[in-house]
Design a protein around this motif. Structure first.
Motif, PDB file in Angstrom:
ATOM      1  N   THR A   9       0.826  -1.207   0.000  1.00 34.05           N
ATOM      2  CA  THR A   9       0.000   0.000   0.000  1.00 34.05           C
ATOM      3  C   THR A   9       0.861   1.257   0.000  1.00 34.05           C
ATOM      4  N   ASP A  10       0.243   2.353  -0.351  1.00 34.80           N
ATOM      5  CA  ASP A  10       0.877   3.661  -0.433  1.00 34.80           C
ATOM      6  C   ASP A  10       0.845   4.330   0.943  1.00 34.80           C
ATOM      7  N   ASN A  11       1.876   4.118   1.746  1.00 39.38           N
ATOM      8  CA  ASN A  11       1.916   4.696   3.094  1.00 39.38           C
ATOM      9  C   ASN A  11       2.324   6.173   3.103  1.00 39.38           C
ATOM     10  N   LEU A  12       2.824   6.675   1.968  1.00 42.72           N
ATOM     11  CA  LEU A  12       3.254   8.078   1.893  1.00 42.72           C
ATOM     12  C   LEU A  12       2.181   8.989   1.303  1.00 42.72           C
ATOM     13  N   ASN A  13       1.001   8.413   1.022  1.00 48.64           N
ATOM     14  CA  ASN A  13      -0.119   9.180   0.457  1.00 48.64           C
ATOM     15  C   ASN A  13       0.251   9.886  -0.844  1.00 48.64           C
ATOM     16  N   LEU A  14       0.869   9.137  -1.777  1.00 50.15           N
ATOM     17  CA  LEU A  14       1.257   9.678  -3.074  1.00 50.15           C
ATOM     18  C   LEU A  14       0.171   9.456  -4.130  1.00 50.15           C
ATOM     19  N   GLY A  15      -0.952   8.895  -3.728  1.00 48.80           N
ATOM     20  CA  GLY A  15      -2.045   8.636  -4.652  1.00 48.80           C
ATOM     21  C   GLY A  15      -1.869   7.370  -5.466  1.00 48.80           C
ATOM     22  N   LEU A  16      -1.034   6.456  -5.007  1.00 43.83           N
ATOM     23  CA  LEU A  16      -0.789   5.200  -5.723  1.00 43.83           C
ATOM     24  C   LEU A  16      -1.770   4.129  -5.266  1.00 43.83           C
ATOM     25  N   ASP A  17      -2.257   3.338  -6.216  1.00 42.25           N
ATOM     26  CA  ASP A  17      -3.131   2.221  -5.883  1.00 42.25           C
ATOM     27  C   ASP A  17      -2.306   1.083  -5.280  1.00 42.25           C
ATOM     28  N   PRO A  18      -2.920   0.221  -4.489  1.00 39.46           N
ATOM     29  CA  PRO A  18      -2.192  -0.932  -3.930  1.00 39.46           C
ATOM     30  C   PRO A  18      -1.704  -1.874  -5.031  1.00 39.46           C
ATOM     31  N   ILE A  19      -0.625  -2.599  -4.760  1.00 34.22           N
ATOM     32  CA  ILE A  19      -0.107  -3.644  -5.631  1.00 34.22           C
ATOM     33  C   ILE A  19      -0.392  -4.970  -4.942  1.00 34.22           C
ATOM     34  N   LEU A  20      -1.010  -5.893  -5.660  1.00 35.85           N
ATOM     35  CA  LEU A  20      -1.328  -7.208  -5.118  1.00 35.85           C
ATOM     36  C   LEU A  20      -0.401  -8.235  -5.763  1.00 35.85           C
ATOM     37  N   ILE A  21       0.254  -9.062  -4.958  1.00 37.64           N
ATOM     38  CA  ILE A  21       1.148 -10.105  -5.447  1.00 37.64           C
ATOM     39  C   ILE A  21       0.670 -11.438  -4.887  1.00 37.64           C
ATOM     40  N   LEU A  22       0.326 -12.366  -5.784  1.00 35.01           N
ATOM     41  CA  LEU A  22      -0.093 -13.714  -5.392  1.00 35.01           C
ATOM     42  C   LEU A  22       1.004 -14.679  -5.828  1.00 35.01           C
ATOM     43  N   THR A  23       1.516 -15.472  -4.894  1.00 37.43           N
ATOM     44  CA  THR A  23       2.644 -16.365  -5.183  1.00 37.43           C
ATOM     45  C   THR A  23       2.319 -17.788  -4.745  1.00 37.43           C
ATOM     46  N   THR A  24       2.654 -18.739  -5.608  1.00 37.60           N
ATOM     47  CA  THR A  24       2.554 -20.156  -5.293  1.00 37.60           C
ATOM     48  C   THR A  24       3.953 -20.758  -5.404  1.00 37.60           C
ATOM     49  N   THR A  25       4.351 -21.526  -4.402  1.00 37.86           N
ATOM     50  CA  THR A  25       5.677 -22.137  -4.385  1.00 37.86           C
ATOM     51  C   THR A  25       5.542 -23.628  -4.088  1.00 37.86           C
ATOM     52  N   LEU A  26       6.286 -24.417  -4.851  1.00 39.03           N
ATOM     53  CA  LEU A  26       6.333 -25.862  -4.650  1.00 39.03           C
ATOM     54  C   LEU A  26       7.792 -26.243  -4.451  1.00 39.03           C
ATOM     55  N   THR A  27       8.080 -26.923  -3.340  1.00 41.67           N
ATOM     56  CA  THR A  27       9.433 -27.369  -3.042  1.00 41.67           C
ATOM     57  C   THR A  27       9.473 -28.891  -3.109  1.00 41.67           C
ATOM     58  N   ILE A  28      10.387 -29.400  -3.939  1.00 42.13           N
ATOM     59  CA  ILE A  28      10.591 -30.843  -4.083  1.00 42.13           C
ATOM     60  C   ILE A  28      12.054 -31.108  -3.763  1.00 42.13           C
TER      61      ILE A  28
END
Length: 84
Positions: A9-28
């Motif tokens: 999120t934009d904690n500095l109030n610069l008018g930026l929309d949030p960035i959403l990152i979805l990650t899937t990880t598989l460890t073998i």
């Protein structure tokens, strides 16, 4: 198997929309496969989805090497990572 959702999120109030990152990880064993989708909003392009995938191999418990596709948008990278 691991799933992670991160919202920046934009904690500095610069008018930026949030960035959403979805990650899937598989460890073998020592092989780590990951896939991520980033959703962000550019002023000119509007909402954009960027995908990223990586293949990493653990050389030791604290060191890995790998191939990253689109980690930096539009690039392919070879990585060496040291875990603290």
């Amino acid at each position: 198997f691991e799933f992670e959702a991160t919202r920046l999120t934009d904690n500095l109030n610069l008018g930026l929309d949030p960035i959403l990152i979805l990650t899937t990880t598989l460890t073998i064993d020592r092989l780590i496969l990951s896939y991520a989708v980033r959703k962000l909003n550019y002023i000119q392009e509007g909402e954009v989805g960027q995908t990223h995938f990586a293949i990493q191999y653990l050389i030791s418990p604290s060191v890995s090497v790998g191939f990253l596709s689109n980690y930096i948008p539009g690039t392919q990278s070879v990585a060496f990572q040291f875990f603290l």
